[in-house]
Motif scaffolding. Structure first.
Motif, PDB file in Angstrom:
ATOM      1  N   ALA A 178       0.867  -1.185   0.000  1.00 46.18           N
ATOM      2  CA  ALA A 178       0.000   0.000   0.000  1.00 46.18           C
ATOM      3  C   ALA A 178       0.898   1.227   0.000  1.00 46.18           C
ATOM      4  O   ALA A 178       1.839   1.308   0.797  1.00 46.18           O
ATOM      5  N   VAL A 179       0.608   2.168  -0.894  1.00 44.49           N
ATOM      6  CA  VAL A 179       1.462   3.356  -1.040  1.00 44.49           C
ATOM      7  C   VAL A 179       0.591   4.599  -1.126  1.00 44.49           C
ATOM      8  O   VAL A 179      -0.316   4.680  -1.953  1.00 44.49           O
ATOM      9  N   ASN A 180       0.872   5.576  -0.254  1.00 41.50           N
ATOM     10  CA  ASN A 180       0.267   6.895  -0.406  1.00 41.50           C
ATOM     11  C   ASN A 180       1.333   7.939  -0.100  1.00 41.50           C
ATOM     12  O   ASN A 180       2.512   7.594   0.051  1.00 41.50           O
ATOM     13  N   SER A 181       0.970   9.184  -0.011  1.00 41.05           N
ATOM     14  CA  SER A 181       1.967  10.238   0.158  1.00 41.05           C
ATOM     15  C   SER A 181       2.583  10.255   1.552  1.00 41.05           C
ATOM     16  O   SER A 181       3.647  10.852   1.749  1.00 41.05           O
ATOM     17  N   GLU A 182       1.962   9.580   2.519  1.00 40.16           N
ATOM     18  CA  GLU A 182       2.458   9.609   3.897  1.00 40.16           C
ATOM     19  C   GLU A 182       3.048   8.298   4.383  1.00 40.16           C
ATOM     20  O   GLU A 182       3.977   8.301   5.186  1.00 40.16           O
ATOM     21  N   GLU A 183       2.488   7.182   3.925  1.00 41.25           N
ATOM     22  CA  GLU A 183       2.913   5.878   4.441  1.00 41.25           C
ATOM     23  C   GLU A 183       3.050   4.851   3.320  1.00 41.25           C
ATOM     24  O   GLU A 183       2.435   4.967   2.269  1.00 41.25           O
ATOM     25  N   VAL A 184       3.869   3.843   3.618  1.00 45.09           N
ATOM     26  CA  VAL A 184       4.012   2.668   2.763  1.00 45.09           C
ATOM     27  C   VAL A 184       3.832   1.463   3.671  1.00 45.09           C
ATOM     28  O   VAL A 184       4.353   1.442   4.793  1.00 45.09           O
ATOM     29  N   ALA A 185       3.079   0.467   3.211  1.00 47.12           N
ATOM     30  CA  ALA A 185       2.845  -0.729   4.022  1.00 47.12           C
ATOM     31  C   ALA A 185       3.125  -1.973   3.200  1.00 47.12           C
ATOM     32  O   ALA A 185       2.908  -1.994   1.985  1.00 47.12           O
TER      33      ALA A 185
END
Length: 193
Positions: A178-185
Motif C-alpha cells: 500500500a502506497v500513499n503520500s504519507e505511508e508505505v505498508a
C-alpha cells in the motif's frame, strides 16, 4: 469497525494474521521512489510512524540468524532494483483489495478461499478486520500485489489459480503493498507447499 482507527483497533484487526505466517510492516513514506521504503520495511530498518503494532513472524527464529533478510530473497535498495521489482507486481483496484487482505489471513495458496474449512463461519469477522486495516489508508492509496489474476476486478476469494512472482525463500508467497503520500505498508504471507 466502531469509531476511528487507533492503535488498539489496529492491533485487534491484525489478529486476522494470528494463525498464519504473515508479515506486516508500515513505514513513513520518505522517498519519491517508494520501492526504497518497501526495501527498508523488508530489512526491518524502519518502524510504524504511528508507533502501532507490526508483525514479524520470523523475529528470533534461527533462519533470521543465518540470513538477516530471511524470509526475503533480496530487497530493493537501488534504482535498478526498483525498476526490476516494478515488473514483479501489478496494481490492484481498490474494490478488490479487501478480498486480498483476507486471503493473506487465510493463507490459501492458489485455491478457492470460499471452499476452505470454516470459510462461511469466519468470513464476516475476517472482512470486518480487513475493513479496519484498510481504513488506515486514504482513498488516494495505491495497492500492488505479486499475484496474477483474470479480469478487471479480481475477487481473490474465488480465483482458482493465481500466478505469482516470488519474493521469498518459500514455495508460495502472496503480498500487498500500500502506497500513499504519507505511508508505505507491506503485508506478505509465506507458505511451504
Amino acid at each position: 469497525m466502531q469509531g476511528p482507527l487507533d492503535a488498539q483497533a489496529w492491533s485487534e484487526a491484525l489478529k486476522l494474521y494470528e494463525w498464519v505466517s504473515t508479515f506486516v510492516g508500515v513505514a513513513p513514506r520518505e522517498h519519491d521512489e517508494w520501492w526504497s521504503d518497501v526495501g527498508a520495511i523488508m530489512r526491518l530498518e524502519t518502524h510504524d510512524p504511528r508507533g502501532w503494532e507490526s508483525i514479524d513472524p520470523y523475529e528470533g527464529e534461527d533462519e533470521r540468524g543465518d540470513d538477516p533478510l530471511f524470509p526475503w530473497l533480496e530487497t530493493p535498495s537501488t534504482p535498478a532494483d526498483a525498476e526490476r521489482y516494478r515488473g514483479r507486481v501489478k496494481e490492484v483496484p481498490r474494490p478488490s483489495v479487501r478480498s486480498l487482505v483476507v486471503l493473506l489471513g487465510v493463507g490459501a495458496s492458489g485455491m478457492d478461499v470460499s471452499r476452505s474449512p470454516g470459510w462461511e463461519e469466519h468470513r464476516t469477522e475476517r472482512e470486518r478486520r480487513a475493513d479496519a486495516i484498510l481504513s488506515r489508508f486514504s482513498d488516494s492509496t495505491r495497492f500492488y500485489t505479486n499475484l496474477g489474476w483474470r479480469g478487471d476486478q479480481p475477487n481473490f476469494y474465488k480465483q482458482p489459480f493465481r500466478s505469482h512472482s516470488s519474493f521469498s525463500h518459500y514455495d508460495w508467497d502472496a503480498g500487498l503493498i500500500a502506497v500513499n503520500s504519507e505511508e508505505v505498508a507491506v503485508f506478505w504471507n509465506f507458505q511451504s507447499l
